[in-house]
Design a protein around this motif. Structure first.
Motif, PDB file in Angstrom:
ATOM      1  N   UNK A   1       0.657  -1.193  -0.107  1.00 59.06           N
ATOM      2  CA  UNK A   1       0.008  -0.382   0.347  1.00 59.06           C
ATOM      3  C   UNK A   1       0.632   1.267   0.120  1.00 59.06           C
ATOM      4  N   UNK A   2       0.304   2.272  -1.031  1.00 61.28           N
ATOM      5  CA  UNK A   2       0.885   3.566  -1.153  1.00 61.28           C
ATOM      6  C   UNK A   2       2.801   3.396  -1.470  1.00 61.28           C
ATOM      7  N   UNK A   3       3.142   2.070  -2.225  1.00 64.43           N
ATOM      8  CA  UNK A   3       4.276   1.568  -2.065  1.00 64.43           C
ATOM      9  C   UNK A   3       4.552   1.210  -4.015  1.00 64.43           C
ATOM     10  N   UNK A   4       4.520   2.248  -4.900  1.00 63.83           N
ATOM     11  CA  UNK A   4       4.452   1.839  -6.097  1.00 63.83           C
ATOM     12  C   UNK A   4       5.895   1.860  -6.401  1.00 63.83           C
ATOM     13  N   UNK A   5       7.037   1.954  -5.202  1.00 65.79           N
ATOM     14  CA  UNK A   5       8.494   1.384  -6.126  1.00 65.79           C
ATOM     15  C   UNK A   5       8.441  -0.519  -6.036  1.00 65.79           C
ATOM     16  N   UNK A   6       7.434  -0.434  -5.149  1.00 64.50           N
ATOM     17  CA  UNK A   6       7.724  -1.931  -4.615  1.00 64.50           C
ATOM     18  C   UNK A   6       6.823  -2.966  -5.659  1.00 64.50           C
ATOM     19  N   UNK A   7       6.068  -2.105  -6.261  1.00 63.62           N
ATOM     20  CA  UNK A   7       4.998  -2.295  -6.700  1.00 63.62           C
ATOM     21  C   UNK A   7       4.999  -2.903  -8.369  1.00 63.62           C
ATOM     22  N   UNK A   8       6.382  -2.016  -9.058  1.00 57.55           N
ATOM     23  CA  UNK A   8       6.936  -2.183 -10.197  1.00 57.55           C
ATOM     24  C   UNK A   8       7.951  -2.130 -10.566  1.00 57.55           C
ATOM     25  N   UNK A   9       8.804  -3.012  -9.272  1.00 57.84           N
ATOM     26  CA  UNK A   9      10.284  -4.101  -9.607  1.00 57.84           C
ATOM     27  C   UNK A   9      10.407  -4.663 -10.105  1.00 57.84           C
ATOM     28  N   UNK A  10       9.369  -5.538 -10.416  1.00 61.56           N
ATOM     29  CA  UNK A  10       9.689  -6.823 -11.504  1.00 61.56           C
ATOM     30  C   UNK A  10       9.651  -6.087 -12.804  1.00 61.56           C
ATOM     31  N   UNK A  11       8.507  -5.586 -12.749  1.00 58.59           N
ATOM     32  CA  UNK A  11       7.994  -4.741 -13.998  1.00 58.59           C
ATOM     33  C   UNK A  11       9.651  -4.088 -14.664  1.00 58.59           C
ATOM     34  N   UNK A  12      10.007  -3.387 -13.580  1.00 60.67           N
ATOM     35  CA  UNK A  12      11.873  -2.569 -14.249  1.00 60.67           C
ATOM     36  C   UNK A  12      12.439  -3.831 -14.430  1.00 60.67           C
ATOM     37  N   UNK A  13      12.265  -4.950 -14.190  1.00 57.98           N
ATOM     38  CA  UNK A  13      13.265  -5.589 -14.000  1.00 57.98           C
ATOM     39  C   UNK A  13      14.282  -6.009 -12.421  1.00 57.98           C
ATOM     40  N   UNK A  14      13.668  -5.532 -11.996  1.00 63.32           N
ATOM     41  CA  UNK A  14      13.881  -5.758 -10.216  1.00 63.32           C
ATOM     42  C   UNK A  14      13.626  -7.192  -9.879  1.00 63.32           C
ATOM     43  N   UNK A  15      13.694  -7.461  -8.620  1.00 62.26           N
ATOM     44  CA  UNK A  15      13.607  -8.838  -7.895  1.00 62.26           C
ATOM     45  C   UNK A  15      11.617  -8.560  -7.069  1.00 62.26           C
ATOM     46  N   UNK A  16      11.174  -8.952  -7.206  1.00 67.06           N
ATOM     47  CA  UNK A  16       9.493  -9.519  -7.220  1.00 67.06           C
ATOM     48  C   UNK A  16      10.253  -9.768  -6.020  1.00 67.06           C
ATOM     49  N   UNK A  17       9.201  -9.007  -4.635  1.00 65.05           N
ATOM     50  CA  UNK A  17       8.970 -10.136  -3.250  1.00 65.05           C
ATOM     51  C   UNK A  17       7.949 -10.452  -3.463  1.00 65.05           C
ATOM     52  N   UNK A  18       7.780 -11.341  -2.455  1.00 69.47           N
ATOM     53  CA  UNK A  18       6.448 -12.418  -1.781  1.00 69.47           C
ATOM     54  C   UNK A  18       5.543 -11.875  -2.264  1.00 69.47           C
ATOM     55  N   UNK A  19       4.812 -10.340  -1.702  1.00 69.23           N
ATOM     56  CA  UNK A  19       4.023 -10.296  -1.687  1.00 69.23           C
ATOM     57  C   UNK A  19       3.916  -9.480  -2.909  1.00 69.23           C
ATOM     58  N   UNK A  20       4.605  -8.494  -3.899  1.00 68.81           N
ATOM     59  CA  UNK A  20       4.237  -8.541  -4.648  1.00 68.81           C
ATOM     60  C   UNK A  20       3.649  -9.697  -6.147  1.00 68.81           C
ATOM     61  N   UNK A  21       4.253 -10.379  -5.732  1.00 66.45           N
ATOM     62  CA  UNK A  21       4.731 -12.009  -6.911  1.00 66.45           C
ATOM     63  C   UNK A  21       2.217 -12.581  -6.574  1.00 66.45           C
ATOM     64  N   UNK A  22       1.544 -12.520  -4.821  1.00 63.38           N
ATOM     65  CA  UNK A  22       0.862 -12.645  -4.375  1.00 63.38           C
ATOM     66  C   UNK A  22      -0.444 -12.477  -5.075  1.00 63.38           C
ATOM     67  N   UNK A  23       0.446 -10.838  -5.447  1.00 64.35           N
ATOM     68  CA  UNK A  23      -0.652  -9.980  -5.812  1.00 64.35           C
ATOM     69  C   UNK A  23      -0.658 -10.285  -7.413  1.00 64.35           C
ATOM     70  N   UNK A  24      -0.007 -10.186  -7.907  1.00 62.22           N
ATOM     71  CA  UNK A  24       0.293 -10.099  -9.426  1.00 62.22           C
ATOM     72  C   UNK A  24      -0.383 -11.781  -9.743  1.00 62.22           C
ATOM     73  N   UNK A  25      -0.154 -13.219  -8.841  1.00 66.15           N
ATOM     74  CA  UNK A  25      -1.306 -14.158  -8.933  1.00 66.15           C
ATOM     75  C   UNK A  25      -2.706 -14.014  -8.316  1.00 66.15           C
ATOM     76  N   UNK A  26      -3.177 -13.414  -7.770  1.00 66.00           N
ATOM     77  CA  UNK A  26      -3.292 -13.184  -7.245  1.00 66.00           C
ATOM     78  C   UNK A  26      -4.938 -11.956  -8.389  1.00 66.00           C
ATOM     79  N   UNK A  27      -4.168 -11.576  -8.771  1.00 66.83           N
ATOM     80  CA  UNK A  27      -4.875  -9.804 -10.468  1.00 66.83           C
ATOM     81  C   UNK A  27      -5.283 -11.244 -11.162  1.00 66.83           C
ATOM     82  N   UNK A  28      -3.946 -11.590 -11.206  1.00 62.47           N
ATOM     83  CA  UNK A  28      -4.281 -12.981 -12.572  1.00 62.47           C
ATOM     84  C   UNK A  28      -5.516 -14.046 -12.768  1.00 62.47           C
ATOM     85  N   UNK A  29      -5.517 -14.241 -11.227  1.00 62.85           N
ATOM     86  CA  UNK A  29      -6.650 -15.312 -11.471  1.00 62.85           C
ATOM     87  C   UNK A  29      -7.957 -15.099 -11.352  1.00 62.85           C
ATOM     88  N   UNK A  30      -7.991 -13.732 -10.883  1.00 69.08           N
ATOM     89  CA  UNK A  30      -9.399 -13.101 -10.935  1.00 69.08           C
ATOM     90  C   UNK A  30      -9.982 -12.954 -12.254  1.00 69.08           C
TER      91      UNK A  30
END
Length: 403
Positions: free
Chosen positions: A29-58
């Motif tokens: 929440x209110x942390x765009x850098x963490x949310x965009x890290x993987x999109x910019x070639x960085x490391x995807x955190x476990x929470x960011x991965x869980x968020x992506x998987x949830x949105x993808x499944x939905x």
């Protein structure tokens, strides 16, 4: 917020709010850098991965795409509600990239059911990254002069050649690529192939830009075998598909550039906030530099007008089966607004906006100067401003060719 389309979205808003509350991680929440890290070639955190998987499944990462392929199947009004509820909690859509912006919409429109079934689920779930194989070292503005060859070898295509400025190719799993399948014709000799970036013979070399990042690459194909069923669109009919994809590309790029999407680098401070912080305010609490204040006001008005125009154009595009040549106007304007914003940011920061590294500069100041340098390419990528003006001249205004 009222929906002037007349659709009652009250129940869906409650559904979206409840689902987001249950699935969007507190750490993002209110942390765009963490949310965009993987999109910019960085490391995807476990929470960011869980968020992506949830949105993808939905399926809500691609909210208005057909539900039959696993996407959201939402109406335009429901998609707006979802975006509003996500913005309210600081959530960004984790499903993006060129698969969503460019290839996916084109695949929905032009693809066979076999290709849709094969490629759409990976895009919708954010599991497969795509890159674009269009420009070549000798074929930029005159894209139709491309020379990358695909020879018919019976059970496969054999691809040889190179591409330039392939954004994210070093991170991509697959490439939608224009190749020449007939050397006797120009536009009519181009086909559209879908290439596995892990196939033998594919080599990628990142290009370092003036701002220190490497979002673009050189891509080389040496005797790369591509299955025959990965031809997208008709044989030698790739130019028509390619033009349609460019409309989607310019539509999405323009919305990002001029629509106020600052990205992780500048998300902590607006132009107005930066000016007040670095230049100072007068006794009335307004920006002390009257000339800078006027130019920032003009910029904010232009930005808001552009945002509303983009929204209206998007609604019209959906009702008219996709974007039109008017996307070239949006891309041109969006690039200019983005460049103006970055120049105003640097000017407002003064010497604090001219740092590159080392002590004496804060993180947001270093990010600002790098964003300013990066924005110089906004009027080149996705079709140069000059080419977009030509498109507007010929296809929107129907002006005659100069004699």
């Amino acid at each position: 917020m009222a929906d002037f389309g007349g659709e009652d979205t009250t129940a869906f808003r409650s559904e979206a709010k409840a689902w987001l509350e249950a699935n969007f991680p507190d750490s993002l929440k209110k942390n765009p850098a963490a949310q965009m890290a993987a999109a910019m070639g960085g490391t995807e955190t476990p929470d960011a991965k869980a968020w992506r998987e949830a949105m993808g499944a939905k399926g809500w990462g691609t909210p208005t795409w057909p539900a039959q392929y696993g996407a959201g199947g939402l109406s335009r009004a429901e998609a707006r509600v979802l975006a509003e509820e996500m913005a309210a909690i600081g959530a960004r859509n984790p499903i993006g990239g060129m698969g969503v912006m460019m290839f996916g919409p084109t695949l929905v429109e032009y693809g066979t059911e076999e290709l849709k079934a094969q490629h759409l689920p990976g895009i919708i779930k954010g599991e497969v990254r795509w890159c674009q194989g269009y420009s070549e070292p000798g074929s930029g503005s005159d894209l139709a002069s491309l020379q990358t060859r695909a020879e018919d070898k019976g059970d496969h295509w054999l691809v040889n050649g190179s591409k330039i400025w392939t954004s994210g190719a070093n991170l991509a799993d697959r490439c939608f690529c224009l190749v020449r399948t007939d050397t006797s014709k120009k536009h009519e000799g181009i086909s559209f192939l879908l290439i596995d970036m892990t196939a033998p013979g594919v080599e990628v070399r990142p290009i370092k830009l003036i701002n220190g990042t490497s979002p673009f690459c050189e891509t080389f194909f040496t005797d790369v075998k591509v299955p025959k069923d990965q031809l997208f669109g008709p044989l030698n009919g790739g130019w028509t598909v390619a033009k349609r994809l460019l409309q989607f590309e310019r539509d999405n790029i323009s919305a990002g550039l001029g629509g106020g999407n600052l990205g992780a680098a500048q998300a902590t401070m607006t132009v107005n906030e930066a000016a007040k912080h670095y230049v100072g305010v007068d006794e009335d609490g307004v920006l002390a530099d009257t000339d800078l204040r006027r130019r920032i006001t003009d910029h904010l008005m232009e930005t808001r007008a552009f945002q509303l125009t983009v929204r209206r154009a998007a609604d019209e595009a959906r009702s008219n089966q996709g974007p039109s040549s008017a996307t070239s106007i949006m891309k041109y304007a969006g690039a200019k607004i983005a460049q103006d914003r970055n120049e105003l940011m640097v000017e407002a920061m003064g010497h604090s906006g001219l740092g590159w590294e080392g002590e004496g500069f804060e993180g947001n100041e270093l990010a600002t100067v790098r964003a300013w340098l990066r924005s110089k390419g906004n009027s080149i990528e996705g079709g140069t401003s000059e080419i977009n003006l030509n498109v507007v001249s010929k296809r929107v205004l129907a002006l005659p060719d100069p004699k």
